[in-house]
Write a protein that holds these residues in place. Structure first.
Motif, PDB file in Angstrom:
ATOM      1  N   VAL A  25       0.841  -1.205   0.000  1.00 57.43           N
ATOM      2  CA  VAL A  25       0.000   0.000   0.000  1.00 57.43           C
ATOM      3  C   VAL A  25       0.871   1.248   0.000  1.00 57.43           C
ATOM      4  CG1 VAL A  25      -1.668   1.327   1.361  1.00 57.43           C
ATOM      5  CG2 VAL A  25      -1.996  -1.130   1.034  1.00 57.43           C
ATOM      6  N   VAL A  26       1.902   1.255   0.817  1.00 56.70           N
ATOM      7  CA  VAL A  26       2.804   2.408   0.877  1.00 56.70           C
ATOM      8  C   VAL A  26       3.521   2.593  -0.463  1.00 56.70           C
ATOM      9  CG1 VAL A  26       4.948   3.265   1.935  1.00 56.70           C
ATOM     10  CG2 VAL A  26       3.103   2.373   3.370  1.00 56.70           C
ATOM     11  N   ALA A  27       3.965   1.507  -1.057  1.00 57.27           N
ATOM     12  CA  ALA A  27       4.652   1.600  -2.350  1.00 57.27           C
ATOM     13  C   ALA A  27       3.728   2.170  -3.421  1.00 57.27           C
ATOM     14  CB  ALA A  27       5.172   0.229  -2.774  1.00 57.27           C
ATOM     15  N   GLU A  28       2.483   1.737  -3.435  1.00 59.12           N
ATOM     16  CA  GLU A  28       1.526   2.252  -4.420  1.00 59.12           C
ATOM     17  C   GLU A  28       1.208   3.726  -4.159  1.00 59.12           C
ATOM     18  OE1 GLU A  28      -1.090   2.242  -7.717  1.00 59.12           O
ATOM     19  OE2 GLU A  28       0.621   1.018  -7.135  1.00 59.12           O
ATOM     20  N   ALA A  29       1.066   4.096  -2.895  1.00 58.37           N
ATOM     21  CA  ALA A  29       0.810   5.496  -2.558  1.00 58.37           C
ATOM     22  C   ALA A  29       1.973   6.384  -2.991  1.00 58.37           C
ATOM     23  CB  ALA A  29       0.556   5.637  -1.059  1.00 58.37           C
ATOM     24  N   GLU A  30       3.192   5.913  -2.772  1.00 58.98           N
ATOM     25  CA  GLU A  30       4.364   6.680  -3.211  1.00 58.98           C
ATOM     26  C   GLU A  30       4.422   6.770  -4.730  1.00 58.98           C
ATOM     27  OE1 GLU A  30       7.748   4.820  -1.397  1.00 58.98           O
ATOM     28  OE2 GLU A  30       7.539   6.008   0.433  1.00 58.98           O
ATOM     29  N   ARG A  31       4.078   5.690  -5.409  1.00 57.19           N
ATOM     30  CA  ARG A  31       4.085   5.710  -6.872  1.00 57.19           C
ATOM     31  C   ARG A  31       3.099   6.752  -7.391  1.00 57.19           C
ATOM     32  NH1 ARG A  31       1.380   4.367 -11.032  1.00 57.19           N
ATOM     33  NH2 ARG A  31      -0.312   3.356  -9.916  1.00 57.19           N
ATOM     34  N   LEU A  32       1.920   6.796  -6.795  1.00 50.56           N
ATOM     35  CA  LEU A  32       0.922   7.774  -7.216  1.00 50.56           C
ATOM     36  C   LEU A  32       1.331   9.194  -6.840  1.00 50.56           C
ATOM     37  CD1 LEU A  32      -2.386   5.898  -6.334  1.00 50.56           C
ATOM     38  CD2 LEU A  32      -1.429   6.307  -8.604  1.00 50.56           C
ATOM     39  N   TYR A  33       1.905   9.353  -5.657  1.00 52.54           N
ATOM     40  CA  TYR A  33       2.312  10.680  -5.202  1.00 52.54           C
ATOM     41  C   TYR A  33       3.411  11.248  -6.092  1.00 52.54           C
ATOM     42  CZ  TYR A  33       3.796  14.469  -2.148  1.00 52.54           C
ATOM     43  OH  TYR A  33       4.117  15.707  -1.650  1.00 52.54           O
ATOM     44  N   TYR A  34       4.324  10.400  -6.522  1.00 57.68           N
ATOM     45  CA  TYR A  34       5.447  10.846  -7.337  1.00 57.68           C
ATOM     46  C   TYR A  34       5.212  10.676  -8.836  1.00 57.68           C
ATOM     47  CZ  TYR A  34       8.073  11.369  -3.033  1.00 57.68           C
ATOM     48  OH  TYR A  34       8.497  11.773  -1.796  1.00 57.68           O
ATOM     49  N   PRO A  36       4.251  12.349 -12.127  1.00 57.40           N
ATOM     50  CA  PRO A  36       4.105  13.712 -12.639  1.00 57.40           C
ATOM     51  C   PRO A  36       2.774  13.944 -13.352  1.00 57.40           C
ATOM     52  CG  PRO A  36       6.011  12.620 -13.647  1.00 57.40           C
ATOM     53  CD  PRO A  36       5.394  11.659 -12.692  1.00 57.40           C
ATOM     54  N   SER A  37       2.248  12.936 -14.018  1.00 58.66           N
ATOM     55  CA  SER A  37       0.978  13.136 -14.714  1.00 58.66           C
ATOM     56  C   SER A  37      -0.170  13.367 -13.727  1.00 58.66           C
ATOM     57  CB  SER A  37       0.668  11.958 -15.636  1.00 58.66           C
ATOM     58  OG  SER A  37       0.539  10.769 -14.902  1.00 58.66           O
ATOM     59  N   ALA A  38      -0.085  12.763 -12.548  1.00 51.25           N
ATOM     60  CA  ALA A  38      -1.118  12.988 -11.528  1.00 51.25           C
ATOM     61  C   ALA A  38      -1.052  14.429 -11.019  1.00 51.25           C
ATOM     62  CB  ALA A  38      -0.951  12.008 -10.376  1.00 51.25           C
ATOM     63  N   VAL A  39       0.153  14.948 -10.831  1.00 52.21           N
ATOM     64  CA  VAL A  39       0.310  16.330 -10.372  1.00 52.21           C
ATOM     65  C   VAL A  39      -0.185  17.295 -11.444  1.00 52.21           C
ATOM     66  CG1 VAL A  39       1.951  18.080  -9.600  1.00 52.21           C
ATOM     67  CG2 VAL A  39       2.228  15.708  -8.871  1.00 52.21           C
ATOM     68  N   GLN A  40       0.139  17.011 -12.697  1.00 53.21           N
ATOM     69  CA  GLN A  40      -0.324  17.871 -13.787  1.00 53.21           C
ATOM     70  C   GLN A  40      -1.846  17.848 -13.891  1.00 53.21           C
ATOM     71  OE1 GLN A  40       2.026  16.140 -16.885  1.00 53.21           O
ATOM     72  NE2 GLN A  40       3.832  17.359 -16.379  1.00 53.21           N
ATOM     73  N   ALA A  41      -2.448  16.700 -13.666  1.00 51.74           N
ATOM     74  CA  ALA A  41      -3.912  16.604 -13.679  1.00 51.74           C
ATOM     75  C   ALA A  41      -4.499  17.421 -12.534  1.00 51.74           C
ATOM     76  CB  ALA A  41      -4.345  15.147 -13.581  1.00 51.74           C
ATOM     77  N   LEU A  71       5.967  18.836  -7.955  1.00 51.94           N
ATOM     78  CA  LEU A  71       6.448  18.493  -9.292  1.00 51.94           C
ATOM     79  C   LEU A  71       7.957  18.680  -9.392  1.00 51.94           C
ATOM     80  CD1 LEU A  71       5.382  17.495 -12.000  1.00 51.94           C
ATOM     81  CD2 LEU A  71       5.043  19.868 -12.667  1.00 51.94           C
ATOM     82  N   GLN A  72       8.464  19.732  -8.775  1.00 49.16           N
ATOM     83  CA  GLN A  72       9.911  19.957  -8.762  1.00 49.16           C
ATOM     84  C   GLN A  72      10.616  18.838  -7.991  1.00 49.16           C
ATOM     85  OE1 GLN A  72      11.108  23.648  -6.912  1.00 49.16           O
ATOM     86  NE2 GLN A  72      13.024  23.686  -8.056  1.00 49.16           N
ATOM     87  N   ALA A  73      10.043  18.410  -6.876  1.00 48.40           N
ATOM     88  CA  ALA A  73      10.632  17.308  -6.095  1.00 48.40           C
ATOM     89  C   ALA A  73      10.620  16.011  -6.900  1.00 48.40           C
ATOM     90  CB  ALA A  73       9.866  17.121  -4.789  1.00 48.40           C
ATOM     91  N   ILE A  74       9.556  15.800  -7.658  1.00 42.79           N
ATOM     92  CA  ILE A  74       9.471  14.608  -8.512  1.00 42.79           C
ATOM     93  C   ILE A  74      10.567  14.628  -9.556  1.00 42.79           C
ATOM     94  CG2 ILE A  74       8.077  13.476 -10.299  1.00 42.79           C
ATOM     95  CD1 ILE A  74       5.594  14.380  -8.652  1.00 42.79           C
ATOM     96  N   ASN A  75      10.730  15.771 -10.203  1.00 48.37           N
ATOM     97  CA  ASN A  75      11.763  15.905 -11.233  1.00 48.37           C
ATOM     98  C   ASN A  75      13.160  15.709 -10.642  1.00 48.37           C
ATOM     99  OD1 ASN A  75       9.934  16.314 -13.310  1.00 48.37           O
ATOM    100  ND2 ASN A  75       9.927  18.517 -13.042  1.00 48.37           N
TER     101      ASN A  75
END
Length: 82
Positions: A25-34, A36-41, A71-75
């Motif tokens: 669950v934590v891994a999936e949450a991190e994947r979604l949090y990081y 970039p397309s989710a942040v752009q949406a 988004l900057q942290a993701i990049n």
């Protein structure tokens, strides 16, 4: 020794299973949090809310800054540096 340790650790199997599920669950949450397309949406949805008058300019600016920082942290995490 392997069979004996398995028998002795058998009562802990539900805990180990629960920890595995929690890790997934934590891994999936991190994947979604990081993602970039989710942040752009989220940025597009935020702009739509502003255009529709659902939020004020101050709320938009604050939330936009949070999303742009994310988004900057993701990049930076991905090594693109953009």
């Amino acid at each position: 020794m392997g069979l004996l340790s398995e028998v002795l650790l058998l009562p802990l199997a539900p805990v180990r299973g629960s920890m595995w599920v929690l890790d997934q669950v934590v891994a999936e949450a991190e994947r979604l949090y990081y993602d970039p397309s989710a942040v752009q949406a989220e940025l597009r949805a935020l702009e739509a809310k502003l255009d529709a008058g659902e939020i004020d300019e101050e709320t938009f600016d604050r939330r936009e800054d949070e999303l742009l920082d994310r988004l900057q942290a993701i990049n930076a995490r991905q090594g693109t540096g953009t």
